[in-house]
Design a protein around this motif. Structure first.
Motif, PDB file in Angstrom:
ATOM      1  N   LEU A 168       3.727 -17.371  -8.716  1.00  0.00           N
ATOM      2  CA  LEU A 168       4.355 -16.054  -8.819  1.00  0.00           C
ATOM      3  C   LEU A 168       3.838 -15.150  -7.695  1.00  0.00           C
ATOM      4  N   LEU A 169       4.734 -14.411  -7.081  1.00  0.00           N
ATOM      5  CA  LEU A 169       4.382 -13.373  -6.116  1.00  0.00           C
ATOM      6  C   LEU A 169       4.938 -12.048  -6.631  1.00  0.00           C
ATOM      7  N   ASN A 170       4.114 -11.005  -6.579  1.00  0.00           N
ATOM      8  CA  ASN A 170       4.516  -9.730  -7.194  1.00  0.00           C
ATOM      9  C   ASN A 170       4.122  -8.532  -6.359  1.00  0.00           C
ATOM     10  N   ALA A 171       4.994  -7.525  -6.381  1.00  0.00           N
ATOM     11  CA  ALA A 171       4.691  -6.169  -5.930  1.00  0.00           C
ATOM     12  C   ALA A 171       5.579  -5.239  -6.749  1.00  0.00           C
ATOM     13  N   HIS A 172       5.200  -3.976  -6.851  1.00  0.00           N
ATOM     14  CA  HIS A 172       6.012  -3.060  -7.669  1.00  0.00           C
ATOM     15  C   HIS A 172       6.850  -2.138  -6.790  1.00  0.00           C
ATOM     16  N   MET A 173       8.041  -1.811  -7.309  1.00  0.00           N
ATOM     17  CA  MET A 173       9.019  -1.033  -6.546  1.00  0.00           C
ATOM     18  C   MET A 173       8.821   0.467  -6.656  1.00  0.00           C
ATOM     19  N   ASP A 174       8.155   0.945  -7.693  1.00  0.00           N
ATOM     20  CA  ASP A 174       8.039   2.392  -7.892  1.00  0.00           C
ATOM     21  C   ASP A 174       6.825   2.953  -7.173  1.00  0.00           C
ATOM     22  N   ARG A 175       6.851   4.257  -6.986  1.00  0.00           N
ATOM     23  CA  ARG A 175       5.702   4.981  -6.436  1.00  0.00           C
ATOM     24  C   ARG A 175       5.567   6.301  -7.174  1.00  0.00           C
ATOM     25  N   VAL A 176       4.427   6.932  -7.028  1.00  0.00           N
ATOM     26  CA  VAL A 176       4.211   8.204  -7.725  1.00  0.00           C
ATOM     27  C   VAL A 176       4.983   9.321  -7.017  1.00  0.00           C
ATOM     28  N   PRO A 177       5.301  10.404  -7.729  1.00  0.00           N
ATOM     29  CA  PRO A 177       5.960  11.543  -7.094  1.00  0.00           C
ATOM     30  C   PRO A 177       5.078  12.134  -5.991  1.00  0.00           C
ATOM     31  N   PRO A 178       5.675  12.757  -4.946  1.00  0.00           N
ATOM     32  CA  PRO A 178       7.111  13.022  -4.859  1.00  0.00           C
ATOM     33  C   PRO A 178       7.952  11.799  -4.511  1.00  0.00           C
ATOM     34  N   GLY A 179       7.412  10.808  -3.865  1.00  0.00           N
ATOM     35  CA  GLY A 179       8.136   9.561  -3.610  1.00  0.00           C
ATOM     36  C   GLY A 179       9.446   9.742  -2.862  1.00  0.00           C
ATOM     37  N   LEU A 180       9.478  10.705  -1.950  1.00  0.00           N
ATOM     38  CA  LEU A 180      10.724  11.033  -1.247  1.00  0.00           C
ATOM     39  C   LEU A 180      10.999  10.065  -0.106  1.00  0.00           C
ATOM     40  N   ALA A 181      12.268   9.966   0.264  1.00  0.00           N
ATOM     41  CA  ALA A 181      12.635   9.220   1.462  1.00  0.00           C
ATOM     42  C   ALA A 181      12.147   9.985   2.685  1.00  0.00           C
ATOM     43  N   HIS A 182      11.592   9.263   3.653  1.00  0.00           N
ATOM     44  CA  HIS A 182      11.113   9.936   4.851  1.00  0.00           C
ATOM     45  C   HIS A 182      10.977   8.928   5.990  1.00  0.00           C
ATOM     46  N   THR A 183      10.775   9.443   7.180  1.00  0.00           N
ATOM     47  CA  THR A 183      10.506   8.604   8.347  1.00  0.00           C
ATOM     48  C   THR A 183       9.012   8.670   8.637  1.00  0.00           C
ATOM     49  N   PRO A 184       8.286   7.568   8.443  1.00  0.00           N
ATOM     50  CA  PRO A 184       6.833   7.608   8.614  1.00  0.00           C
ATOM     51  C   PRO A 184       6.435   7.724  10.078  1.00  0.00           C
ATOM     52  N   VAL A 185       5.179   8.009  10.296  1.00  0.00           N
ATOM     53  CA  VAL A 185       4.643   8.207  11.641  1.00  0.00           C
ATOM     54  C   VAL A 185       3.667   7.081  11.957  1.00  0.00           C
ATOM     55  N   LEU A 186       3.868   6.397  13.081  1.00  0.00           N
ATOM     56  CA  LEU A 186       2.966   5.335  13.524  1.00  0.00           C
ATOM     57  C   LEU A 186       2.025   5.898  14.577  1.00  0.00           C
ATOM     58  N   ARG A 187       0.721   5.763  14.315  1.00  0.00           N
ATOM     59  CA  ARG A 187      -0.267   6.284  15.247  1.00  0.00           C
ATOM     60  C   ARG A 187      -1.466   5.345  15.300  1.00  0.00           C
ATOM     61  N   ASP A 188      -1.704   4.763  16.464  1.00  0.00           N
ATOM     62  CA  ASP A 188      -2.836   3.867  16.679  1.00  0.00           C
ATOM     63  C   ASP A 188      -2.859   2.707  15.682  1.00  0.00           C
ATOM     64  N   GLY A 189      -1.681   2.135  15.434  1.00  0.00           N
ATOM     65  CA  GLY A 189      -1.599   0.973  14.565  1.00  0.00           C
ATOM     66  C   GLY A 189      -1.672   1.286  13.089  1.00  0.00           C
ATOM     67  N   ILE A 190      -1.625   2.567  12.745  1.00  0.00           N
ATOM     68  CA  ILE A 190      -1.712   2.993  11.342  1.00  0.00           C
ATOM     69  C   ILE A 190      -0.459   3.784  10.999  1.00  0.00           C
ATOM     70  N   LEU A 191       0.114   3.490   9.848  1.00  0.00           N
ATOM     71  CA  LEU A 191       1.338   4.151   9.410  1.00  0.00           C
ATOM     72  C   LEU A 191       0.989   5.288   8.458  1.00  0.00           C
ATOM     73  N   TYR A 192       1.478   6.483   8.789  1.00  0.00           N
ATOM     74  CA  TYR A 192       1.231   7.686   8.002  1.00  0.00           C
ATOM     75  C   TYR A 192       2.562   8.224   7.465  1.00  0.00           C
ATOM     76  N   SER A 193       2.463   9.048   6.417  1.00  0.00           N
ATOM     77  CA  SER A 193       3.665   9.735   5.956  1.00  0.00           C
ATOM     78  C   SER A 193       3.993  10.862   6.932  1.00  0.00           C
ATOM     79  N   ASP A 194       5.159  11.461   6.742  1.00  0.00           N
ATOM     80  CA  ASP A 194       5.549  12.573   7.608  1.00  0.00           C
ATOM     81  C   ASP A 194       4.889  13.880   7.192  1.00  0.00           C
ATOM     82  N   GLY A 195       4.072  13.834   6.149  1.00  0.00           N
ATOM     83  CA  GLY A 195       3.353  15.022   5.695  1.00  0.00           C
ATOM     84  C   GLY A 195       4.061  15.791   4.600  1.00  0.00           C
ATOM     85  N   ALA A 196       5.332  15.459   4.337  1.00  0.00           N
ATOM     86  CA  ALA A 196       6.083  16.161   3.295  1.00  0.00           C
ATOM     87  C   ALA A 196       6.062  15.409   1.974  1.00  0.00           C
ATOM     88  N   THR A 197       5.643  14.148   2.005  1.00  0.00           N
ATOM     89  CA  THR A 197       5.625  13.324   0.806  1.00  0.00           C
ATOM     90  C   THR A 197       4.552  12.258   0.978  1.00  0.00           C
TER      91      THR A 197
END
Length: 364
Positions: free
Chosen positions: A63-92
Motif C-alpha cells: 500500500l502507498l498512501n498520502a492524504h488529499m486534504d490540508r488545513v485551512p486556509p488551504g487556498l489555491a496559489h502559485t508557490p515560490v521557488l527559492r534556492d531549491g525550496i518551495l514556499y507558499s505565496d504568503g497568503a495561504t
C-alpha cells in the motif's frame, strides 16, 4: 547546489494550485483521477471519498498512501521557488502537507510505468479528511485488496526519516455555561463563563517528561463587549505516548477541574472527548522496513527512526495494515511560512523505487 526533481516540482505546483481542505478534496481528487488515467490506471472512489487505484505487479501487494486534504486556509496559489525550496505565496499555507506525499507517489507510479521497473502489486490510497481525525484511512477496508503492509508519505521530520512511534490523539470540547446580564446593572444574578474558565485548574502543556501534551487551541466566548459572557467554547487536544490508565487520569483531571470551577460560580460545564487515533509502535523487524534499511545502507545511510506527536494515516491503517510513515521533510506545516526542500523528495523517490524492486525480487 541542489538538484530540483523537475517533474515532481511541477506536480507540486499543480497540486497546490488547487484548493483543498478537509471535506473539500474534490478538485485534487479530479486531478489525481486524470493523472492516474494518463498512466492507464483505473481508479475508484469509495463511500467516504478516498481515491483508490491498483498497479499490477509480482508478489505480495504494498500500500502507498498520502492524504488529499490540508488545513485551512488551504487556498489555491502559485508557490515560490527559492534556492531549491518551495514556499507558499504568503497568503495561504503551502499545502505540501500532504501535496509532497502525493507528488512522491505520482512520481513513483510514473517511473514504474514509463520505465517498466520491477515492482510488487501496488494499492494506492489517497485519503480524505486526514487533518480532522484520519477519517478516510479509518474507513478504508484493506480486505478486498489483500494488502497487509505499506508506506505512508507525510510530514514529521527531515525527508526520509521514519516514524517509530505515534501518539494517541484525543480531541475534546468544553462548553461552559453561565448567565448573562448588563455589566452596569446588578451582577448578583449573572454568572461569568469566562471567570469559570479562568478559575479552572486542569493539566496542560508538556507533562511527564514530555510523554503527554495537552493543548487548549481555540477559545470563543461571549457575545458583546457590554454583556457578561454567558458561554465559552473551548477546543482542545490530548496527545500521549502513555498507557490508557494515564490518559484516563488526565481526562478525569480536566473534567473535574472545570466541573469544580463551574460549581463554584453557579454555572455548568459539558465536556466531550473524541479519540481520533490510537498510539502505535513500529517493529524495526517488520519486513518492509527492513528493506528500506537495506536500501539506505547501500548508499551508506542509516535508518533513522523517531517517535512523534504528529498524527498520520499510519495510526488508522495499523494494525490492519502494517504501514510506517516516511517523512517528506515539510517545515512549518499548518502555517503561512510552510516550506519544503525539493531535492530530498527526489531522493525518497529513488530509495522507494529500490525498496519496491527488492520487495518484488524477494517475494515474487
Amino acid at each position: 547546489m541542489s538538484t530540483i526533481p523537475t517533474r515532481l516540482y511541477q506536480t507540486l505546483v499543480e497540486l497546490v494550485g488547487l484548493p483543498s481542505t478537509s471535506g473539500h478534496e474534490e478538485q485534487v481528487r479530479t486531478y489525481l483521477e486524470k493523472r492516474l488515467a494518463g498512466l492507464n490506471l483505473l481508479s475508484q472512489v469509495d463511500v467516504v471519498g478516498n481515491l483508490i487505484a491498483a498497479l499490477p505487479g509480482q508478489g505480495r501487494p504494498v500500500l502507498l498512501n498520502a492524504h488529499m486534504d490540508r488545513v485551512p486556509p488551504g487556498l489555491a496559489h502559485t508557490p515560490v521557488l527559492r534556492d531549491g525550496i518551495l514556499y507558499s505565496d504568503g497568503a495561504t499555507n503551502l499545502g505540501a502537507d500532504d501535496a509532497a506525499g502525493i507528488a512522491i507517489i505520482l512520481e513513483l507510479l510514473t517511473r514504474l510505468v514509463e520505465e517498466r521497473l520491477p515492482h510488487p502489486p501496488l494499492v494506492v490510497v489517497f485519503t480524505v479528511e486526514e487533518e480532522v481525525g484520519l477519517r478516510g484511512a479509518s474507513a478504508f477496508d484493506p480486505t478486498p485488496w489483500d494488502v497487509n503492509e505499506g508506506i505512508v508519505f507525510d510530514n514529521a521530520f527531515e525527508a526520509g526519516m521514519v516514524v517509530s512511534q505515534g501518539a494517541m490523539y484525543i480531541a475534546f470540547d468544553i462548553e461552559i455555561h453561565g448567565r448573562t446580564g448588563h455589566p452596569g446593572k446588578d451582577l448578583s444574578q449573572t454568572v461569568n463563563a469566562l471567570e469559570i474558565f479562568h478559575t479552572a485548574r486542569y493539566p496542560h502543556g508538556s507533562l511527564n517528561n514530555d510523554q503527554t501534551r495537552i493543548l487548549l487551541g481555540h477559545v470563543t466566548a461571549g457575545s458583546a463587549r457590554n454583556a457578561v459572557p454567558a458561554s465559552v467554547h473551548i477546543e482542545g487536544e490530548l496527545r500521549s505516548f502513555e498507557p490508557s490508565e494515564s490518559r484516563q487520569r488526565y481526562m478525569q483531571a480536566i473534567q473535574q477541574g472545570f466541573e469544580e470551577a463551574a460549581r463554584q460560580f453557579g454555572g455548568s460545564v459539558k465536556i466531550t472527548f473524541a479519540p481520533h487515533c490510537t498510539s502505535y509502535v513500529v517493529d524495526e523487524n517488520e519486513p518492509l522496513l527492513q528493506l528500506y534499511r537495506e536500501v539506505l545502507a547501500s548508499r551508506n545511510e542509516k535508518l533513522l527512526l523517531r517517535p512523534t506527536f504528529i498524527g498520520s494515516d499510519t495510526a488508522a491503517f495499523r494494525p490492519r495494515v502494517k504501514t510506517f510513515t516516511i517523512s517528506t521533510g515539510v517545515v512549518d506545516e499548518h502555517s503561512l511560512s510552510e516550506h519544503v526542500p525539493l531535492e530530498p523528495l527526489g531522493i525518497v523517490v529513488e530509495d522507494v523505487l529500490k525498496v519496491l524492486k527488492l520487495h518484488q525480487s524477494h517475494r515474487g
